[in-house]
Scaffold this motif. Structure first.
Motif, PDB file in Angstrom:
ATOM      1  N   LEU A 139       0.847  -1.181   0.000  1.00 27.45           N
ATOM      2  CA  LEU A 139       0.000   0.000   0.000  1.00 27.45           C
ATOM      3  C   LEU A 139       0.887   1.236   0.000  1.00 27.45           C
ATOM      4  O   LEU A 139       2.051   1.181   0.343  1.00 27.45           O
ATOM      5  CB  LEU A 139      -0.907  -0.005   1.239  1.00 27.45           C
ATOM      6  N   THR A 140       0.315   2.386  -0.375  1.00 27.22           N
ATOM      7  CA  THR A 140       1.140   3.581  -0.515  1.00 27.22           C
ATOM      8  C   THR A 140       0.637   4.765   0.299  1.00 27.22           C
ATOM      9  O   THR A 140       1.210   5.839   0.226  1.00 27.22           O
ATOM     10  CB  THR A 140       1.202   3.999  -1.998  1.00 27.22           C
ATOM     11  N   THR A 141      -0.429   4.615   1.065  1.00 29.77           N
ATOM     12  CA  THR A 141      -0.959   5.722   1.851  1.00 29.77           C
ATOM     13  C   THR A 141      -0.162   5.875   3.136  1.00 29.77           C
ATOM     14  O   THR A 141      -0.150   4.970   3.967  1.00 29.77           O
ATOM     15  CB  THR A 141      -2.436   5.495   2.201  1.00 29.77           C
ATOM     16  N   PRO A 142       0.527   7.013   3.353  1.00 27.84           N
ATOM     17  CA  PRO A 142       1.333   7.174   4.571  1.00 27.84           C
ATOM     18  C   PRO A 142       0.464   7.158   5.823  1.00 27.84           C
ATOM     19  O   PRO A 142      -0.588   7.796   5.867  1.00 27.84           O
ATOM     20  CB  PRO A 142       2.000   8.536   4.381  1.00 27.84           C
ATOM     21  N   HIS A 143       0.921   6.423   6.834  1.00 28.22           N
ATOM     22  CA  HIS A 143       0.158   6.336   8.077  1.00 28.22           C
ATOM     23  C   HIS A 143       1.080   5.882   9.198  1.00 28.22           C
ATOM     24  O   HIS A 143       1.939   5.025   9.002  1.00 28.22           O
ATOM     25  CB  HIS A 143      -0.996   5.347   7.922  1.00 28.22           C
ATOM     26  N   VAL A 144       0.916   6.473  10.377  1.00 22.19           N
ATOM     27  CA  VAL A 144       1.637   6.067  11.586  1.00 22.19           C
ATOM     28  C   VAL A 144       0.593   5.776  12.655  1.00 22.19           C
ATOM     29  O   VAL A 144      -0.181   6.650  13.041  1.00 22.19           O
ATOM     30  CB  VAL A 144       2.602   7.174  12.069  1.00 22.19           C
ATOM     31  N   ASP A 145       0.570   4.542  13.112  1.00 26.55           N
ATOM     32  CA  ASP A 145      -0.469   4.063  14.033  1.00 26.55           C
ATOM     33  C   ASP A 145       0.187   3.578  15.317  1.00 26.55           C
ATOM     34  O   ASP A 145       0.914   2.576  15.307  1.00 26.55           O
ATOM     35  CB  ASP A 145      -1.244   2.933  13.352  1.00 26.55           C
ATOM     36  N   ILE A 146      -0.051   4.262  16.424  1.00 27.87           N
ATOM     37  CA  ILE A 146       0.554   3.914  17.715  1.00 27.87           C
ATOM     38  C   ILE A 146      -0.376   2.986  18.485  1.00 27.87           C
ATOM     39  O   ILE A 146      -1.577   3.256  18.633  1.00 27.87           O
ATOM     40  CB  ILE A 146       0.850   5.173  18.538  1.00 27.87           C
ATOM     41  N   HIS A 147       0.183   1.893  19.001  1.00 29.44           N
ATOM     42  CA  HIS A 147      -0.554   0.930  19.823  1.00 29.44           C
ATOM     43  C   HIS A 147       0.107   0.876  21.191  1.00 29.44           C
ATOM     44  O   HIS A 147       1.275   0.487  21.302  1.00 29.44           O
ATOM     45  CB  HIS A 147      -0.552  -0.449  19.169  1.00 29.44           C
ATOM     46  N   ARG A 148      -0.630   1.233  22.214  1.00 31.00           N
ATOM     47  CA  ARG A 148      -0.071   1.295  23.561  1.00 31.00           C
ATOM     48  C   ARG A 148      -0.038  -0.086  24.221  1.00 31.00           C
ATOM     49  O   ARG A 148      -0.871  -0.948  23.951  1.00 31.00           O
ATOM     50  CB  ARG A 148      -0.880   2.268  24.421  1.00 31.00           C
ATOM     51  N   ALA A 149       0.926  -0.231  25.126  1.00 32.45           N
ATOM     52  CA  ALA A 149       1.147  -1.517  25.784  1.00 32.45           C
ATOM     53  C   ALA A 149      -0.109  -2.042  26.473  1.00 32.45           C
ATOM     54  O   ALA A 149      -0.433  -3.224  26.391  1.00 32.45           O
ATOM     55  CB  ALA A 149       2.284  -1.385  26.796  1.00 32.45           C
ATOM     56  N   GLY A 150      -0.827  -1.153  27.152  1.00 33.80           N
ATOM     57  CA  GLY A 150      -1.990  -1.584  27.920  1.00 33.80           C
ATOM     58  C   GLY A 150      -3.156  -2.038  27.083  1.00 33.80           C
ATOM     59  O   GLY A 150      -4.101  -2.649  27.610  1.00 33.80           O
ATOM     60  N   ASP A 151      -3.140  -1.763  25.784  1.00 28.49           N
ATOM     61  CA  ASP A 151      -4.233  -2.146  24.902  1.00 28.49           C
ATOM     62  C   ASP A 151      -4.030  -3.509  24.255  1.00 28.49           C
ATOM     63  O   ASP A 151      -4.894  -3.977  23.506  1.00 28.49           O
ATOM     64  CB  ASP A 151      -4.421  -1.092  23.809  1.00 28.49           C
ATOM     65  N   ARG A 152      -2.911  -4.162  24.533  1.00 26.19           N
ATOM     66  CA  ARG A 152      -2.648  -5.463  23.917  1.00 26.19           C
ATOM     67  C   ARG A 152      -3.585  -6.534  24.469  1.00 26.19           C
ATOM     68  O   ARG A 152      -4.042  -6.470  25.601  1.00 26.19           O
ATOM     69  CB  ARG A 152      -1.197  -5.880  24.162  1.00 26.19           C
ATOM     70  N   LEU A 153      -3.871  -7.533  23.633  1.00 29.02           N
ATOM     71  CA  LEU A 153      -4.613  -8.702  24.072  1.00 29.02           C
ATOM     72  C   LEU A 153      -3.738  -9.491  25.038  1.00 29.02           C
ATOM     73  O   LEU A 153      -2.516  -9.513  24.907  1.00 29.02           O
ATOM     74  CB  LEU A 153      -4.988  -9.559  22.865  1.00 29.02           C
TER      75      LEU A 153
END
Length: 257
Positions: free
Chosen positions: A4-18
């Protein structure tokens, strides 16, 4: 596999993990895993699993099967015993990279019981083992199962992003274990406070803060267990606010369309 070519930065925090927690295991999953399934969180690029596991002494994963998967294990503290059905047995510890190619099928176990492997004279220890296990799909299915490990501690001591596991042409001849995916490479950086690295530019990146705290250019502070998924971007500066260890996957393809 496509890009894919759409620029994106997605932050996932530690406390949100399964999370999976039983008496001997504290496991945190960055993506869908086991009984935890989220159709919107199954992978990034070609990375399907990024599990942060803590296993109690004398315990671990009993013998179980895998197929058509490249499995990379990185120990952060303690030691982990690997035994498999193609004859490999050994202890994985911090600074030792390990890859298992499941291919047509392999059985293995992973346990925190290195004193037993060493022999009855070796004293039992009481230290949990913490390790990150990462899975990527291989370029081809149905290959012969394989195993590789490599001591890479010396390279890490010199600083910077060190290629630890790679199938990419540019890393041939370097100190990195091989994986059967020509679009993916794992880097590790051990950073002291004030150190900085520049992330690769790639269609897909996955940054995981294994230990410590860092600051990501344009995004701010990241703490232990935080992850960032980059699409069609890279080149950001990552600086350590305290001693830290980060794992970075550079990927030039993704699963699906």
């Amino acid at each position: 596999m496509t890009a894919l070519t759409t620029p994106h930065v997605d932050i996932h925090r530690a406390g949100d993990r399964l999370k999976t927690r039983v008496s001997w295991l504290d496991s945190k999953h960055s993506f869908s895993f086991g009984q935890h399934y989220d159709p919107d969180n199954t992978h990034h690029g070609v990375l399907m699993v990024n599990n942060d596991d803590i296993v109690s002494p004398g315990q671990g994963f009993e013998t179980h099967p895998h197929r058509d998967m490249e499995i990379v294990t990185w120990v952060l503290r303690g030691s982990l015993v690997h035994q498999d059905s193609i004859g490999h047995s050994g202890v994985i510890y911090p600074g030792l990279a390990q890859r298992m190619s499941a291919g047509t099928g392999i059985l293995h176990s992973e346990k925190n019981d290195s004193w037993r492997l060493a022999g009855a004279e070796s004293p039992e220890h009481a230290e949990p083992v913490r390790f990150i296990q990462m899975w990527v799909l291989p370029d081809e299915s149905g290959v012969t199962p394989g195993y590789e490990q490599l001591e890479i501690d010396g390279e890490l001591m010199r600083g910077g992003l060190v290629p630890v596991a790679s199938g990419m042409r540019k890393h041939r001849g370097q100190s990195a274990i091989g994986i059967a995916n020509s679009d993916a490479a794992l880097y590790v950086a051990r950073m002291q406070a004030g150190d900085a690295v520049t992330l690769p530019e790639s269609p897909y990146l996955h940054l995981f803060v294994a230990e410590g705290e860092v600051t990501l250019e344009g995004a701010g502070r990241l703490s232990e267990g935080d992850a960032v998924r980059f699409t069609a971007t890279g080149g950001q500066r990552l600086s350590a606010d305290a001693p830290a260890e980060v794992l970075v996957w550079e990927m030039h393809a993704r699963l699906g369309g």
